[in-house]
Design an enzyme around this catalytic site. Structure first.
Site, PDB file in Angstrom:
ATOM      1  N   HIS A 112     -10.319  -5.316  -3.476  1.00 18.09           N
ATOM      2  CA  HIS A 112      -8.991  -5.554  -2.899  1.00 18.09           C
ATOM      3  C   HIS A 112      -9.134  -5.954  -1.446  1.00 18.09           C
ATOM      4  CE1 HIS A 112      -9.999  -1.273  -2.549  1.00 18.09           C
ATOM      5  NE2 HIS A 112      -9.355  -1.269  -1.387  1.00 18.09           N
ATOM      6  N   ASP A 171       0.852  -1.190   0.000  1.00 15.71           N
ATOM      7  CA  ASP A 171       0.000   0.000   0.000  1.00 15.71           C
ATOM      8  C   ASP A 171       0.891   1.245   0.000  1.00 15.71           C
ATOM      9  OD1 ASP A 171      -3.215   0.528   1.014  1.00 15.71           O
ATOM     10  OD2 ASP A 171      -1.800   2.199   1.103  1.00 15.71           O
ATOM     11  N   ILE A 172       0.487   2.241  -0.779  1.00 19.10           N
ATOM     12  CA  ILE A 172       1.286   3.466  -0.907  1.00 19.10           C
ATOM     13  C   ILE A 172       1.259   4.298   0.384  1.00 19.10           C
ATOM     14  CG2 ILE A 172      -0.494   5.063  -1.774  1.00 19.10           C
ATOM     15  CD1 ILE A 172       1.504   5.774  -4.037  1.00 19.10           C
ATOM     16  N   GLU A 213     -12.337   3.286  -1.192  1.00 20.84           N
ATOM     17  CA  GLU A 213     -11.918   4.425  -2.013  1.00 20.84           C
ATOM     18  C   GLU A 213     -11.597   4.027  -3.444  1.00 20.84           C
ATOM     19  OE1 GLU A 213      -8.693   6.251   0.073  1.00 20.84           O
ATOM     20  OE2 GLU A 213      -9.968   6.848   1.764  1.00 20.84           O
ATOM     21  N   VAL A 214     -11.011   2.862  -3.618  1.00 12.78           N
ATOM     22  CA  VAL A 214     -10.625   2.423  -4.966  1.00 12.78           C
ATOM     23  C   VAL A 214     -11.628   1.350  -5.422  1.00 12.78           C
ATOM     24  CG1 VAL A 214      -8.838   1.370  -6.374  1.00 12.78           C
ATOM     25  CG2 VAL A 214      -8.197   2.930  -4.524  1.00 12.78           C
ATOM     26  N   HIS A 253      -6.936  -5.805   2.041  1.00 12.99           N
ATOM     27  CA  HIS A 253      -5.762  -5.289   2.752  1.00 12.99           C
ATOM     28  C   HIS A 253      -5.257  -6.396   3.677  1.00 12.99           C
ATOM     29  CE1 HIS A 253      -6.812  -0.851   2.191  1.00 12.99           C
ATOM     30  NE2 HIS A 253      -7.968  -1.428   1.917  1.00 12.99           N
ATOM     31  N   ASN A 274     -12.802  -3.261   2.530  1.00 14.86           N
ATOM     32  CA  ASN A 274     -13.760  -2.156   2.573  1.00 14.86           C
ATOM     33  C   ASN A 274     -14.668  -2.262   1.349  1.00 14.86           C
ATOM     34  OD1 ASN A 274     -12.573  -1.030   4.903  1.00 14.86           O
ATOM     35  ND2 ASN A 274     -10.992  -0.044   3.669  1.00 14.86           N
TER      36      ASN A 274
HETATM   37  P1  5GP Z   1      -9.778   1.360   0.274  1.00 12.92           P
HETATM   38  O1  5GP Z   1     -10.075   2.565   1.095  1.00 12.92           O
HETATM   39  O2  5GP Z   1     -10.376   1.486  -1.117  1.00 12.92           O
HETATM   40  O3  5GP Z   1     -10.117   0.076   0.938  1.00 12.92           O
HETATM   41  O4  5GP Z   1      -8.212   1.311   0.120  1.00 12.92           O
HETATM   42  C1  5GP Z   1      -7.518   1.810  -0.967  1.00 12.92           C
HETATM   43  C2  5GP Z   1      -6.048   1.734  -0.618  1.00 12.92           C
HETATM   44  O5  5GP Z   1      -5.306   1.928  -1.795  1.00 12.92           O
HETATM   45  C3  5GP Z   1      -5.586   2.795   0.392  1.00 12.92           C
HETATM   46  O6  5GP Z   1      -5.039   2.148   1.530  1.00 12.92           O
HETATM   47  C4  5GP Z   1      -4.546   3.602  -0.384  1.00 12.92           C
HETATM   48  O7  5GP Z   1      -3.452   3.989   0.403  1.00 12.92           O
HETATM   49  C5  5GP Z   1      -4.147   2.636  -1.490  1.00 12.92           C
HETATM   50  N1  5GP Z   1      -3.709   3.281  -2.715  1.00 12.92           N
HETATM   51  C6  5GP Z   1      -4.347   4.294  -3.365  1.00 12.92           C
HETATM   52  N2  5GP Z   1      -3.678   4.618  -4.488  1.00 12.92           N
HETATM   53  C7  5GP Z   1      -2.613   3.776  -4.545  1.00 12.92           C
HETATM   54  C8  5GP Z   1      -1.548   3.626  -5.490  1.00 12.92           C
HETATM   55  O8  5GP Z   1      -1.454   4.311  -6.495  1.00 12.92           O
HETATM   56  N3  5GP Z   1      -0.631   2.655  -5.205  1.00 12.92           N
HETATM   57  C9  5GP Z   1      -0.711   1.870  -4.099  1.00 12.92           C
HETATM   58  N4  5GP Z   1       0.252   0.957  -3.938  1.00 12.92           N
HETATM   59  N5  5GP Z   1      -1.694   1.986  -3.191  1.00 12.92           N
HETATM   60  C10 5GP Z   1      -2.636   2.930  -3.418  1.00 12.92           C
END
Ligand code: 5GP
Length: 121
Positions: free
Chosen positions: A104, A33-34, A99-100, A106, A91
């Site tokens: 996925h 994760d970034i 968010e994405v 985590h 999530n």
């Molecule tokens: P969500 O909130 O959708 O469950 O988690 C999305 C995750 O993707 C977040 O923890 C965020 O830090 C990670 N993320 C967003 N953009 C990028 C990216 O460009 N590269 C990587 N490696 N992680 C990302």
């Protein structure tokens, strides 16, 4: 919700954006994760175009489902976090804080993670 082919994880899968890869097979890609929220914070994504866990579990084939969840377990073991343990988070949707919009999981590990849900905000 229709799958958005321009989401950031779709771009990572197509190689248009780099990632710090941990593992890849026919069904899954795992990368760091970034913005890590724990000492180990890895994301595992299926290769297919699925918006969320809801979409994935409704539409993916048995081979995709099995392959993906085996990959999640494999990645956790390969990271060395199966013991003393880790947290899997998927999530899902607006209330889930997703968010994405590409499914996925985590894998968060490396310290005692504490209570399961923190207040929003
Ligand atoms: P969500 O909130 O959708 O469950 O988690 C999305 C995750 O993707 C977040 O923890 C965020 O830090 C990670 N993320 C967003 N953009 C990028 C990216 O460009 N590269 C990587 N490696 N992680 C990302």
């Amino acid at each position: 919700m229709a799958y958005d082919r321009e989401n950031i994880f779709a771009k990572i899968l197509r190689g248009e954006i780099p990632c710090n890869k941990v593992y890849e097979d026919d069904h899954a890609l795992a990368f760091h994760d970034i913005n890590p929220q724990s000492p180990t914070h890895v994301l595992v994504i299926p290769k297919g175009a699925y918006v969320s866990n809801d979409d994935f579990t409704a539409k993916a084939s048995d081979a995709e489902l099995t392959g993906f969840f085996r990959a999640v377990g494999h990645v956790a073991r390969a990271l060395g976090v199966a013991e003393p343990g880790y947290r899997m988070i998927a999530n899902t949707g607006v209330h889930g804080g997703q968010e994405v919009p590409h499914f996925h999981v985590h894998i968060c590990a490396g310290r005692v993670l504490g209570g399961m849900i923190r207040p929003a905000g």
